[in-house]
Design a protein around this motif. Structure first.
Motif, mmCIF file in Angstrom:
data_model
loop_
_atom_site.group_PDB
_atom_site.id
_atom_site.type_symbol
_atom_site.label_atom_id
_atom_site.label_comp_id
_atom_site.label_asym_id
_atom_site.label_seq_id
_atom_site.Cartn_x
_atom_site.Cartn_y
_atom_site.Cartn_z
ATOM 1 N N THR A 150 71.738 32.249 52.035
ATOM 2 C CA THR A 150 72.134 31.433 53.183
ATOM 3 C C THR A 150 70.989 30.493 53.560
ATOM 4 O O THR A 150 69.904 30.949 53.922
ATOM 5 N N PRO A 151 71.199 29.175 53.444
ATOM 6 C CA PRO A 151 70.062 28.251 53.565
ATOM 7 C C PRO A 151 69.351 28.306 54.921
ATOM 8 O O PRO A 151 68.145 28.084 54.974
ATOM 9 N N GLN A 152 70.082 28.602 56.000
ATOM 10 C CA GLN A 152 69.415 28.661 57.311
ATOM 11 C C GLN A 152 68.302 29.690 57.333
ATOM 12 O O GLN A 152 67.361 29.595 58.104
ATOM 13 N N TYR A 153 68.432 30.739 56.498
ATOM 14 C CA TYR A 153 67.372 31.751 56.416
ATOM 15 C C TYR A 153 66.438 31.487 55.234
ATOM 16 O O TYR A 153 65.223 31.514 55.371
ATOM 17 N N ALA A 154 67.044 31.246 54.071
ATOM 18 C CA ALA A 154 66.255 31.178 52.838
ATOM 19 C C ALA A 154 65.228 30.049 52.863
ATOM 20 O O ALA A 154 64.049 30.264 52.556
ATOM 21 N N ILE A 155 65.659 28.850 53.239
ATOM 22 C CA ILE A 155 64.760 27.699 53.128
ATOM 23 C C ILE A 155 63.589 27.788 54.127
ATOM 24 O O ILE A 155 62.425 27.646 53.725
ATOM 25 N N PRO A 156 63.851 28.057 55.423
ATOM 26 C CA PRO A 156 62.695 28.170 56.326
ATOM 27 C C PRO A 156 61.749 29.300 55.932
ATOM 28 O O PRO A 156 60.533 29.148 55.981
ATOM 29 N N LEU A 157 62.305 30.420 55.516
ATOM 30 C CA LEU A 157 61.476 31.567 55.138
ATOM 31 C C LEU A 157 60.570 31.204 53.963
ATOM 32 O O LEU A 157 59.354 31.412 53.994
ATOM 33 N N LEU A 158 61.192 30.618 52.934
ATOM 34 C CA LEU A 158 60.415 30.238 51.755
ATOM 35 C C LEU A 158 59.381 29.178 52.120
ATOM 36 O O LEU A 158 58.228 29.229 51.676
ATOM 37 N N GLY A 159 59.796 28.249 52.963
ATOM 38 C CA GLY A 159 58.880 27.182 53.373
ATOM 39 C C GLY A 159 57.666 27.740 54.085
ATOM 40 O O GLY A 159 56.529 27.353 53.813
ATOM 41 N N MET A 160 57.915 28.672 55.025
ATOM 42 C CA MET A 160 56.804 29.292 55.755
ATOM 43 C C MET A 160 55.864 29.988 54.785
ATOM 44 O O MET A 160 54.641 29.909 54.900
ATOM 45 N N LEU A 161 56.455 30.716 53.834
ATOM 46 C CA LEU A 161 55.634 31.467 52.890
ATOM 47 C C LEU A 161 54.811 30.536 52.006
ATOM 48 O O LEU A 161 53.602 30.707 51.851
ATOM 49 N N LEU A 162 55.496 29.527 51.438
ATOM 50 C CA LEU A 162 54.775 28.604 50.551
ATOM 51 C C LEU A 162 53.646 27.926 51.304
ATOM 52 O O LEU A 162 52.506 27.873 50.839
ATOM 53 N N GLY A 163 53.964 27.434 52.500
ATOM 54 C CA GLY A 163 52.979 26.682 53.268
ATOM 55 C C GLY A 163 51.770 27.521 53.624
ATOM 56 O O GLY A 163 50.635 27.047 53.568
ATOM 57 N N ASN A 164 52.004 28.768 53.981
ATOM 58 C CA ASN A 164 50.888 29.593 54.449
ATOM 59 C C ASN A 164 50.116 30.281 53.330
ATOM 60 O O ASN A 164 48.910 30.461 53.442
ATOM 61 N N THR A 165 50.817 30.658 52.256
ATOM 62 C CA THR A 165 50.086 31.321 51.168
ATOM 63 C C THR A 165 49.317 30.289 50.337
ATOM 64 O O THR A 165 48.309 30.609 49.725
ATOM 65 N N MET A 166 49.817 29.052 50.369
ATOM 66 C CA MET A 166 49.176 27.972 49.616
ATOM 67 C C MET A 166 47.691 27.852 49.980
ATOM 68 O O MET A 166 46.845 27.692 49.106
ATOM 69 N N ASN A 167 47.392 27.937 51.273
ATOM 70 C CA ASN A 167 46.003 27.789 51.711
ATOM 71 C C ASN A 167 45.099 28.824 51.061
ATOM 72 O O ASN A 167 44.059 28.493 50.508
ATOM 73 N N GLY A 168 45.509 30.070 51.136
ATOM 74 C CA GLY A 168 44.692 31.135 50.579
ATOM 75 C C GLY A 168 44.491 30.971 49.085
ATOM 76 O O GLY A 168 43.377 31.074 48.575
ATOM 77 N N VAL A 169 45.590 30.688 48.381
ATOM 78 C CA VAL A 169 45.507 30.572 46.925
ATOM 79 C C VAL A 169 44.632 29.382 46.536
ATOM 80 O O VAL A 169 43.780 29.478 45.648
ATOM 81 N N ALA A 170 44.808 28.261 47.252
ATOM 82 C CA ALA A 170 44.022 27.060 46.938
ATOM 83 C C ALA A 170 42.540 27.304 47.212
ATOM 84 O O ALA A 170 41.684 26.963 46.408
ATOM 85 N N LEU A 171 42.256 27.935 48.340
ATOM 86 C CA LEU A 171 40.878 28.214 48.729
ATOM 87 C C LEU A 171 40.192 29.087 47.681
ATOM 88 O O LEU A 171 39.080 28.801 47.225
ATOM 89 N N ALA A 172 40.865 30.155 47.297
ATOM 90 C CA ALA A 172 40.279 31.090 46.343
ATOM 91 C C ALA A 172 40.107 30.437 44.973
ATOM 92 O O ALA A 172 39.063 30.585 44.334
ATOM 93 N N SER A 173 41.099 29.673 44.525
ATOM 94 C CA SER A 173 41.022 29.047 43.198
ATOM 95 C C SER A 173 39.891 28.027 43.153
ATOM 96 O O SER A 173 39.130 27.967 42.191
ATOM 97 N N ASP A 174 39.812 27.225 44.212
ATOM 98 C CA ASP A 174 38.773 26.194 44.259
ATOM 99 C C ASP A 174 37.395 26.829 44.222
ATOM 100 O O ASP A 174 36.509 26.425 43.485
ATOM 101 N N ARG A 175 37.237 27.892 45.004
ATOM 102 C CA ARG A 175 35.935 28.547 45.086
ATOM 103 C C ARG A 175 35.570 29.179 43.742
ATOM 104 O O ARG A 175 34.411 29.146 43.337
ATOM 105 N N LEU A 176 36.568 29.722 43.053
ATOM 106 C CA LEU A 176 36.274 30.400 41.783
ATOM 107 C C LEU A 176 35.715 29.429 40.753
ATOM 108 O O LEU A 176 34.647 29.669 40.181
#
Lengths: 268, 204
Positions: A125-151
């Motif tokens: 159901t897009p009302q749930y799936a898209i915002p949920l995925l968006g929140m996850l992508l947006g917030n986990t992106m920072n951590g993954v990018a930070l760690a990868s860059d530092r490595l």
């Protein structure tokens, strides 16, 4: 309760603050003004577009369209993680690793949440799936990018040290172990801190949005708790995946440190 | 028996071939930037190279990389330390205890282990780095300018220690130095490294 609609003028006022900041950046030679403006414009255009797309998507609610949208979001997130690294793995490998880590951090966690925890029917159901995925992508992106860059940066800067440890007969895992653990911490600490501060120092965005939108505070809080747990888990596993994949590419089958696979840093 | 370099090549250097007997010390010299350090790194197998090294007839590919590097141990010209105190870099307490006398010969008392790495002088680091490798009792020692930061007295001590290792423990040594006089003191054979060949410039 209805949300008070914002006028274009209200948004322009907010944007002028960023313009002011760009002016300051120009004045003191920070060199961030161009990026600040481009990012600001991108944010505005992208959100307006996504508003239109979501309107269309919510009306149709087909699995194919939801998946298409999700994969577009994933590919962009993977690109963002990759592009934020100062020293990137050359070729398509770097991009694939970034995207793969985002897949682990967001897709799997979002799918689990939709099917098991929220249990919405159908699960896409897009009302749930898209915002949920968006929140996850947006917030986990920072951590993954930070760690990868530092490595990649740390291994490059400390190549002599890593090689010294290899020369003393350590395996590549041991020789890069301290650096890898540091990078994992770097990636995970922001979300751990924001968990500790949630509700006391900061009112998380999604909860605020739901309350503004008229939900009962308690419902909003429960969703927020779910989301923060998902973000923490997603970030953590995404970071672990990214660090493992990147570091294993930096050593060859004879456990030699191979730095040719990293892009060169250009002077300015 | 001993260390064999078969057609070792890297970048535009080589191929270099050489046999070093058990207990022999071979000196390598050559102009700056010719690739002496790279040759040692190729032998230690930390850079990509053509050809292969073998020890007592067993090629390096038959060793796991960490085992090869423990057996054929390189002491780089610049040493690196990653923890705050000296002792954190020595995990094997047994070999450390056995190395007490060696430590004293290198001019340290046993309290050096508690010292801050950041306060070591270049010469102290160089001697400790050599010590760190020597106590693991490698079969082959690859020394890159091991006395570059040492005074004449300590230089002599290091030369004596390595020569003893070669004659007593049958350790094999490749010693890189700009100082030909030093090489003729420690090595049985001395070579000058050129882009395409190792040229013998003398033997005892």
């Amino acid at each position: 309760m209805n949300v008070i609609s914002l006028s274009a003028f209200d948004l322009c006022l907010a944007a002028s603050l960023v313009l002011l900041l760009a002016g300051c950046s120009l004045r003191i030679g920070l060199g961030l003004e161009k990026r600040l403006l481009v990012s600001g414009v991108r944010m505005t255009v992208q959100l307006l577009l996504v508003g239109m797309v979501l309107k269309f998507l919510f009306a149709s609610a087909s699995l194919g369209l939801v998946m298409l949208m999700s994969f577009c979001m994933l590919l962009v997130a993977g690109y963002e993680v990759w592009a934020r690294q100062k020293r990137k793995l050359r070729g398509s490998t770097g991009y694939l690793i970034s995207t793969g880590s985002m897949l682990v951090s967001s897709f799997t966690v979002a799918f689990l949440a939709l099917t098991v925890m929220v249990g919405v029917d159908p699960w896409y159901t897009p009302q749930y799936a898209i915002p949920l995925l968006g929140m996850l992508l947006g917030n986990t992106m920072n951590g993954v990018a930070l760690a990868s860059d530092r490595l990649t940066t740390d291994i490059y800067n400390q190549r002599g040290l890593v090689e010294q440890r290899l020369l003393l007969g350590e395996s590549w895992q041991e020789a890069s172990g301290d650096i890898r653990r540091d990078c994992m911490r770097t990636g995970m600490i922001p979300i751990i801190n924001s968990m500790a501060a949630a509700g006391v120092v900061s009112l998380p965005g999604m909860m605020t949005g739901q309350i503004l939108g008229g939900s009962s505070p308690f419902d909003a809080v429960k969703y927020q708790i779910l989301i923060i747990f998902l973000i923490a888990a997603g970030t953590g596993f995404g970071v672990l995946t990214a660090i493992w994949l990147i570091s294993s590419r930096l050593f060859d089958d004879r456990q030699r440190l191979i730095l040719d696979c990293l892009s060169k840093l250009k002077g300015h | 028996m001993g260390l064999r370099l078969s057609a070792i090549s890297f970048l535009s250097n080589g191929p270099y071939s050489m046999d070093v007997r058990s207990g022999e010390c071979v000196g390598l010299t050559g102009r700056s930037g010719i690739g002496k350090t790279q040759l040692l790194r190729a032998v230690a197998d930390v850079i990509v190279h053509g050809g292969e090294c073998s020890l007592d007839g067993k090629p390096s590919s038959h060793f796991t990389p960490p085992n090869w590097r423990k057996t054929v141990a390189m002491v780089p010209a610049e040493s690196f330390w990653w923890y705050d105190t000296v002792d954190s870099h020595f995990q094997d307490g047994e070999s450390l205890a056995a190395g007490r006398i060696l430590l004293e010969r290198l001019g340290f008392s046993s309290d050096v282990m508690g010292w801050q790495v950041s306060r070591l002088s270049t010469g102290e680091r160089q001697r400790l780095s050599l010590f760190r490798t020597l106590i693991t009792e490698p079969r082959v020692l690859l020394l890159d300018e091991p006395t570059s930061a040492l005074d004449p007295k300590m230089t002599q001590v290091v030369e004596e220690i390595v020569v003893e290792k070669c004659s007593n423990k049958k350790t094999i040594c490749l010693w890189v130095s700009h100082d030909q006089g030093q090489l003729f003191r420690v090595a049985e054979r001395v070579f000058r490294l050129e882009v395409k060949a190792l040229v013998s410039i003398g033997q005892q």
